[in-house]
Write a protein that holds these residues in place. Structure first.
Motif, PDB file in Angstrom:
ATOM      1  N   ILE A   1     -52.033   7.100 -27.353  1.00  0.00           N
ATOM      2  CA  ILE A   1     -52.667   6.301 -28.404  1.00  0.00           C
ATOM      3  C   ILE A   1     -51.562   5.692 -29.246  1.00  0.00           C
ATOM      4  CG2 ILE A   1     -54.269   6.255 -30.346  1.00  0.00           C
ATOM      5  CD1 ILE A   1     -55.589   8.751 -29.210  1.00  0.00           C
ATOM      6  N   ASP A   2     -51.282   4.424 -29.030  1.00  0.00           N
ATOM      7  CA  ASP A   2     -50.194   3.756 -29.736  1.00  0.00           C
ATOM      8  C   ASP A   2     -50.716   2.986 -30.934  1.00  0.00           C
ATOM      9  OD1 ASP A   2     -48.183   4.616 -27.964  1.00  0.00           O
ATOM     10  OD2 ASP A   2     -48.741   3.047 -26.537  1.00  0.00           O
ATOM     11  N   ILE A   3     -50.049   3.163 -32.072  1.00  0.00           N
ATOM     12  CA  ILE A   3     -50.377   2.425 -33.292  1.00  0.00           C
ATOM     13  C   ILE A   3     -49.562   1.135 -33.346  1.00  0.00           C
ATOM     14  CG2 ILE A   3     -50.506   2.537 -35.794  1.00  0.00           C
ATOM     15  CD1 ILE A   3     -52.330   4.523 -34.349  1.00  0.00           C
ATOM     16  N   LEU A   4     -48.293   1.225 -32.995  1.00  0.00           N
ATOM     17  CA  LEU A   4     -47.441   0.039 -32.876  1.00  0.00           C
ATOM     18  C   LEU A   4     -47.341  -0.331 -31.402  1.00  0.00           C
ATOM     19  CD1 LEU A   4     -44.541   0.957 -35.351  1.00  0.00           C
ATOM     20  CD2 LEU A   4     -46.702  -0.236 -35.831  1.00  0.00           C
ATOM     21  N   ASN A   5     -47.609  -1.581 -31.096  1.00  0.00           N
ATOM     22  CA  ASN A   5     -47.692  -2.022 -29.709  1.00  0.00           C
ATOM     23  C   ASN A   5     -46.696  -3.146 -29.432  1.00  0.00           C
ATOM     24  OD1 ASN A   5     -50.198  -0.524 -28.591  1.00  0.00           O
ATOM     25  ND2 ASN A   5     -50.889  -1.342 -30.555  1.00  0.00           N
ATOM     26  N   GLY A   6     -45.417  -2.806 -29.450  1.00  0.00           N
ATOM     27  CA  GLY A   6     -44.400  -3.816 -29.200  1.00  0.00           C
ATOM     28  C   GLY A   6     -44.088  -4.659 -30.415  1.00  0.00           C
ATOM     29  N   LEU A   7     -44.102  -4.034 -31.590  1.00  0.00           N
ATOM     30  CA  LEU A   7     -43.887  -4.771 -32.845  1.00  0.00           C
ATOM     31  C   LEU A   7     -42.406  -5.083 -33.038  1.00  0.00           C
ATOM     32  CD1 LEU A   7     -45.626  -4.283 -36.189  1.00  0.00           C
ATOM     33  CD2 LEU A   7     -43.140  -4.336 -36.176  1.00  0.00           C
ATOM     34  N   SER A   8     -42.127  -6.316 -33.448  1.00  0.00           N
ATOM     35  CA  SER A   8     -40.771  -6.745 -33.757  1.00  0.00           C
ATOM     36  C   SER A   8     -40.749  -7.440 -35.112  1.00  0.00           C
ATOM     37  CB  SER A   8     -40.245  -7.722 -32.692  1.00  0.00           C
ATOM     38  OG  SER A   8     -40.153  -7.109 -31.423  1.00  0.00           O
ATOM     39  N   LEU A   9     -39.738  -7.115 -35.915  1.00  0.00           N
ATOM     40  CA  LEU A   9     -39.538  -7.825 -37.182  1.00  0.00           C
ATOM     41  C   LEU A   9     -38.103  -7.639 -37.642  1.00  0.00           C
ATOM     42  CD1 LEU A   9     -39.401  -5.560 -39.643  1.00  0.00           C
ATOM     43  CD2 LEU A   9     -41.861  -5.663 -39.497  1.00  0.00           C
ATOM     44  N   THR A  10     -37.726  -8.438 -38.627  1.00  0.00           N
ATOM     45  CA  THR A  10     -36.392  -8.381 -39.219  1.00  0.00           C
ATOM     46  C   THR A  10     -36.514  -8.347 -40.735  1.00  0.00           C
ATOM     47  OG1 THR A  10     -35.444  -9.635 -37.374  1.00  0.00           O
ATOM     48  CG2 THR A  10     -34.171  -9.570 -39.418  1.00  0.00           C
ATOM     49  N   ALA A  11     -35.765  -7.443 -41.361  1.00  0.00           N
ATOM     50  CA  ALA A  11     -35.702  -7.373 -42.825  1.00  0.00           C
ATOM     51  C   ALA A  11     -34.259  -7.618 -43.243  1.00  0.00           C
ATOM     52  CB  ALA A  11     -36.179  -6.019 -43.329  1.00  0.00           C
ATOM     53  N   ARG A  12     -34.036  -8.701 -43.952  1.00  0.00           N
ATOM     54  CA  ARG A  12     -32.674  -9.124 -44.272  1.00  0.00           C
ATOM     55  C   ARG A  12     -32.219  -8.580 -45.626  1.00  0.00           C
ATOM     56  NH1 ARG A  12     -31.421 -12.398 -40.310  1.00  0.00           N
ATOM     57  NH2 ARG A  12     -33.065 -13.553 -39.242  1.00  0.00           N
ATOM     58  N   PRO A  13     -30.896  -8.484 -45.811  1.00  0.00           N
ATOM     59  CA  PRO A  13     -30.364  -8.000 -47.089  1.00  0.00           C
ATOM     60  C   PRO A  13     -30.734  -8.950 -48.230  1.00  0.00           C
ATOM     61  CG  PRO A  13     -28.644  -8.075 -45.389  1.00  0.00           C
ATOM     62  CD  PRO A  13     -29.831  -8.801 -44.843  1.00  0.00           C
ATOM     63  N   ARG A  14     -30.770  -8.416 -49.424  1.00  0.00           N
ATOM     64  CA  ARG A  14     -30.999  -9.195 -50.647  1.00  0.00           C
ATOM     65  C   ARG A  14     -32.280 -10.030 -50.583  1.00  0.00           C
ATOM     66  NH1 ARG A  14     -26.153  -9.182 -53.538  1.00  0.00           N
ATOM     67  NH2 ARG A  14     -24.350  -8.471 -52.335  1.00  0.00           N
ATOM     68  N   SER A  15     -33.287  -9.511 -49.909  1.00  0.00           N
ATOM     69  CA  SER A  15     -34.551 -10.231 -49.822  1.00  0.00           C
ATOM     70  C   SER A  15     -35.689  -9.218 -49.746  1.00  0.00           C
ATOM     71  CB  SER A  15     -34.579 -11.150 -48.599  1.00  0.00           C
ATOM     72  OG  SER A  15     -34.578 -10.396 -47.406  1.00  0.00           O
ATOM     73  N   ILE A  16     -36.888  -9.681 -50.101  1.00  0.00           N
ATOM     74  CA  ILE A  16     -38.092  -8.858 -49.996  1.00  0.00           C
ATOM     75  C   ILE A  16     -38.878  -9.336 -48.779  1.00  0.00           C
ATOM     76  CG2 ILE A  16     -40.258  -8.171 -51.079  1.00  0.00           C
ATOM     77  CD1 ILE A  16     -38.922  -8.523 -53.791  1.00  0.00           C
ATOM     78  N   THR A  17     -39.055  -8.433 -47.833  1.00  0.00           N
ATOM     79  CA  THR A  17     -39.854  -8.712 -46.642  1.00  0.00           C
ATOM     80  C   THR A  17     -41.164  -7.966 -46.782  1.00  0.00           C
ATOM     81  OG1 THR A  17     -37.843  -8.887 -45.300  1.00  0.00           O
ATOM     82  CG2 THR A  17     -39.928  -8.569 -44.134  1.00  0.00           C
ATOM     83  N   ALA A  18     -42.267  -8.684 -46.834  1.00  0.00           N
ATOM     84  CA  ALA A  18     -43.579  -8.073 -47.018  1.00  0.00           C
ATOM     85  C   ALA A  18     -44.294  -7.964 -45.682  1.00  0.00           C
ATOM     86  CB  ALA A  18     -44.413  -8.886 -47.992  1.00  0.00           C
TER      87      ALA A  18
END
Length: 253
Positions: A17-34
């Protein structure tokens, strides 16, 4: 400052039972990633994977040039990743001052440096300065959320993971918490924010990911979401994804 990269991560709490299914994202320095989306979309699970509380079944998590998916949470904390969970992260038998000292445990051997860091945190959180010797059991919900954030800022992390920071708070207090997240960005800290308060989260974010059933449904800078933010809020509340499909059992059908 390091960039967080989550690359095609698959994760869940039970076998098969997978909750994340191949999720990709990037969170960069000095920034807010929502990261926004409906309940059950995998937002909190994402933060647990990044901090090492849940091991991914597949995919890669990197912080800067280093793959970190095999590291323990304390090792990730030493690399500069801090985590503020949605639930309580303070200790009822401790005072505010003692709680902040716990937040600085990775630099505890540098006593002079730790004292400087505590003084700086009290400057950032003046509402806590007069409560140094008060036990956390008597703090209000808003004060506890501030203390949870302050505890993680003692060591000045590179990346702050924040899960539902204003859940259950009055609007005025919630506004103060969002101001503190913006202040964190101004201090050079990257913030990966998971939030059900979509309007406020998008309002302070530099980049936004909308996820559903453990996948990215849509992404872009804050301005790309502004025009149809009301529709996105409706979709997240009633369970309709951006393509118009109905949601079933906590996920998109």
């Amino acid at each position: 400052m390091e960039t967080l990269v989550v690359d095609r991560v698959v994760a869940g709490y039970h076998e098969g039972i997978d909750i994340l299914n191949g999720l990709s994202l990037t969170a960069r320095p000095r920034s807010i990633t929502a990261v926004i989306g409906p309940n059950g979309a995998g937002k909190s699970t994402l933060l647990r994977v990044v901090f090492g509380l849940l091991a991914p079944r597949a995919g890669r998590v990197a912080f800067g040039e280093r793959a970190i998916q095999g590291l323990r949470p304390d090792e990730r904390k030493r690399l500069g990743i801090a985590y503020v969970p949605q639930g309580p992260s303070t200790f009822p038998h401790m005072t505010v001052d003692e709680t902040l000292l716990v937040g600085g445990w990775t630099i505890r051997h540098d006593r002079a440096g730790l004292r400087r860091r505590l003084a700086h945190v009290y400057e950032l959180f003046p509402a806590l300065a007069g409560l140094r010797r008060v036990r956390t059991t008597v703090l209000s919900g808003g004060q506890l959320r501030m203390l949870s954030l302050a505890k993680e800022l003692v060591v000045m992390p590179s990346l702050l993971l924040v899960d539902e920071p204003t859940a259950g708070l009055a609007p005025r207090v919630a506004g103060e918490v969002y101001e503190l997240l913006v202040r964190s960005r101004e201090l050079g800290i990257g913030v990966l924010l998971v939030d059900q308060n979509i309007t406020e989260a998008v309002g302070i974010a530099d980049y936004v990911y909308l996820i559903g059933t453990g996948r990215v449904q849509r992404e872009g800078p804050r301005g790309a979401f502004a025009a149809d933010l009301g529709e996105i809020v409706r979709e997240s509340l009633v369970g309709v994804d951006p393509t118009g499909h109905a949601r079933e059992r906590g996920g998109w059908r």
